[in-house]
Design an enzyme around this catalytic site. Structure first.
Site, mmCIF file in Angstrom:
data_model
loop_
_atom_site.group_PDB
_atom_site.id
_atom_site.type_symbol
_atom_site.label_atom_id
_atom_site.label_comp_id
_atom_site.label_asym_id
_atom_site.label_seq_id
_atom_site.Cartn_x
_atom_site.Cartn_y
_atom_site.Cartn_z
ATOM 1 N N LEU A 1 0.835 -1.212 0.000
ATOM 2 C CA LEU A 1 0.000 0.000 0.000
ATOM 3 C C LEU A 1 0.868 1.260 0.000
ATOM 4 O O LEU A 1 0.502 2.274 -0.599
ATOM 5 C CB LEU A 1 -0.975 -0.004 1.191
ATOM 6 C CG LEU A 1 -1.988 1.137 1.203
ATOM 7 C CD1 LEU A 1 -2.812 1.203 -0.076
ATOM 8 C CD2 LEU A 1 -2.907 1.070 2.413
ATOM 9 N N ALA A 2 2.039 1.167 0.635
ATOM 10 C CA ALA A 2 2.945 2.330 0.673
ATOM 11 C C ALA A 2 3.384 2.751 -0.735
ATOM 12 O O ALA A 2 3.756 3.902 -0.951
ATOM 13 C CB ALA A 2 4.172 2.008 1.525
ATOM 14 N N TYR B 1 -6.825 -5.712 -3.636
ATOM 15 C CA TYR B 1 -7.504 -6.980 -3.927
ATOM 16 C C TYR B 1 -8.282 -7.464 -2.691
ATOM 17 O O TYR B 1 -9.441 -7.887 -2.796
ATOM 18 C CB TYR B 1 -6.444 -8.003 -4.338
ATOM 19 C CG TYR B 1 -6.972 -9.333 -4.806
ATOM 20 C CD1 TYR B 1 -7.509 -9.481 -6.078
ATOM 21 C CD2 TYR B 1 -6.895 -10.452 -3.979
ATOM 22 C CE1 TYR B 1 -7.957 -10.725 -6.516
ATOM 23 C CE2 TYR B 1 -7.329 -11.693 -4.413
ATOM 24 C CZ TYR B 1 -7.862 -11.816 -5.679
ATOM 25 O OH TYR B 1 -8.305 -13.050 -6.111
#
Ligand code: NAD
Length: 445
Positions: A296-297, A350
């Protein structure tokens, strides 16, 4: 698909080498074959309630040899433990201790199945402890079984019994080779709804089914299994996959529709195609899905938004369109994933989309609760596809060490079998649920 390790591990030399090196020793799972026996041996029924008695009668009616005592030395094809009458944890003891010696005689590919009441709001603490106790016992037994045997449960809400079509259909599914990679799971029946098929081997005769993302992988396997089970197919995929899609359509004797499911008018186009070409639309399988993995970073908008758009927003929009078109008797099955349950590193987009699918089916169920209508999801775990076949031999073998009891990934076909079961009219008493097809593991895509 050729699997060298499974082949090797099933030779005498491979078996002994795997044992000495502590490598996994997967066996060939008992998968469904038309005309094959429902289970590989006699059925034993444990329990003293009225439901235990009717369970034995039902199994006799299916032509099985049924025992209520563990006599003789023949292998047992299945052990069905009926626990609807437990009211306190101490009540589990006689059933568990009857199951104990019988387990040693369970045949390879055999089944342990509990039939019980689910824990529900308002249960007394003792009752809740007993009912959840059943699930903890069953899941642990599932980890202990070997030889491709599995353990799963059926939960009957309220005062439902085996006269509920979905209770019978769930029992047959879990006993059969159709549930080969379903392990440690519970099917909850919440109503008397559902219609049993005339022919248990071809439960989808007369039905028109749409499968999205059907040009390859799990979607193509779903189309093949639905066809085998009697359905007429519409297969959908993006125009870029047109050639592969046409091949699948030919193979399943259906029609192809080239369509990106994120198009706003996708639902209308699918409904119109099914009606014009085949006169009806009975089953929708939302299988099209993508991954764009990134921590996510490091995530960007394109990766996040495309996954949400394909995997969940498109399904919500299509379901709205089907409702607006007056299709109120649809049976819908969506593809979730174990990543939507346990999460997975690099898959925040996802995971959000697949947990979204689980929430979507739960919340949509009340709107699809008349006649044979309904909506459920299947959450695959580690499924062996062309993609995983490219992973080097040793890495794949080592990866399987962390797959408990069955010690192997599932096949696209295993996911398709669960979808075919949930798509059938006999499953209408199961609504808003997510069934894991994961060999009792939470790893996967
Ligand atoms: P795949 O990539 O092999 O096939 C997906 C298909 O969907 C492709 O043919 C693709 O062209 C199609 N598709 C993608 N976007 C589309 C769009 N916008 N419109 C129409 N079609 C589109 O994937 P798979 O492994 O077969 O997975 C099928 C489903 O199962 C997916 O929803 C996936 O998330 C889910 N799933 C797979 C696994 C696994 O281990 N393979 C595990 C859990 C869940």
């Amino acid at each position: 698909m050729a699997d060298q390790y499974l082949d090797f591990a099933n030779t005498p030399f491979g078996r002994s080498l795997a044992k000495r090196l502590g490598l996994p020793a997967p066996v060939r799972l008992r998968r469904y074959e038309q005309g094959a026996a429902l289970i590989p041996g006699a059925a034993m029924v444990i329990g003293s309630s009225e439901l235990a008695r009717t369970t034995g009668e039902l199994l006799l009616g299916w032509g099985l040899e049924v025992r209520t005592h563990d006599a003789g030395h023949a292998k047992l094809g299945a052990i069905v433990v009926v626990l609807d009458d437990v009211t306190t944890p101490a009540d589990l003891s006689p059933h568990a201790l009857t199951l104990s010696p019988a387990l040693k005689r369970l045949a390879p590919g055999g089944r342990v199945i509990t039939i019980a009441r689910p824990e529900q709001d308002g249960d007394a603490p003792e009752l809740a402890a007993a009912r959840l106790g059943v699930t903890g016992m069953l899941r642990s037994v599932a980890h202990e079984l070997r030889g491709g045997a599995t353990a799963n449960g059926i939960e009957l809400e309220g005062s439902l019994d085996l006269s509920a079509p979905s209770a019978q259909a769930a029992l047959r599914f879990l006993l059969s080779g159709r549930s080969a990679y379903v392990d440690g799971q519970f099917l909850r029946v919440d109503s008397q709804r559902g219609v049993l098929p005339q022919d248990a081997d071809r439960p989808l005769v007369g039905k028109v089914a749409v499968v999205t993302g059907a040009a390859r992988g799990i979607g193509a396997a779903i189309a093949r299994v639905l066809r085998r089970d009697g359905a007429t197919l519409v297969v959908v995929d993006v125009p870029q996959a047109g050639d592969a899609l046409a091949k699948v359509a030919n193979e399943v004797e259906g029609t192809a529709l080239q369509l990106d499911v994120t198009r706003p008018e996708a639902g209308e186009l699918i409904a119109a195609h099914a009606k014009e070409r085949h006169g009806a639309l009975d089953i929708v399988v939302h299988n099209a899905g993508i991954t764009r993995d990134k921590l996510l970073a490091n995530m960007d908008a394109a990766k996040w938004d495309s996954v949400i758009a394909v995997n969940i927003e498109s399904q919500l929009a299509m379901n709205r369109a089907f409702k607006a078109a007056g299709l109120d008797q649809l049976r819908i099955v969506s593809l979730a994933s174990t990543s939507g349950i346990a999460g997975n590193r690099g898959q925040s987009n996802y995971g959000a989309s697949k947990a979204g699918v689980i929430g979507m089916v739960r919340a949509s169920a009340p709107q699809l609760s008349s006649g044979v209508a309904g909506i459920n999801a299947v959450a695959p775990g580690f499924i062996e596809t062309e993609m995983t076949a490219k992973i080097p031999f040793a890495t794949r073998a080592a990866g399987r060490l962390i797959l408990p009891s069955l010690q192997q990934g599932g096949l696209p076909r295993d996911v398709a079998e669960a979808i075919s079961f949930l798509a059938s009219d006999s499953a209408a008493g199961i609504n808003g649920r997510t069934l894991r097809v994961c060999g009792q593991s939470l790893i996967g895509a």
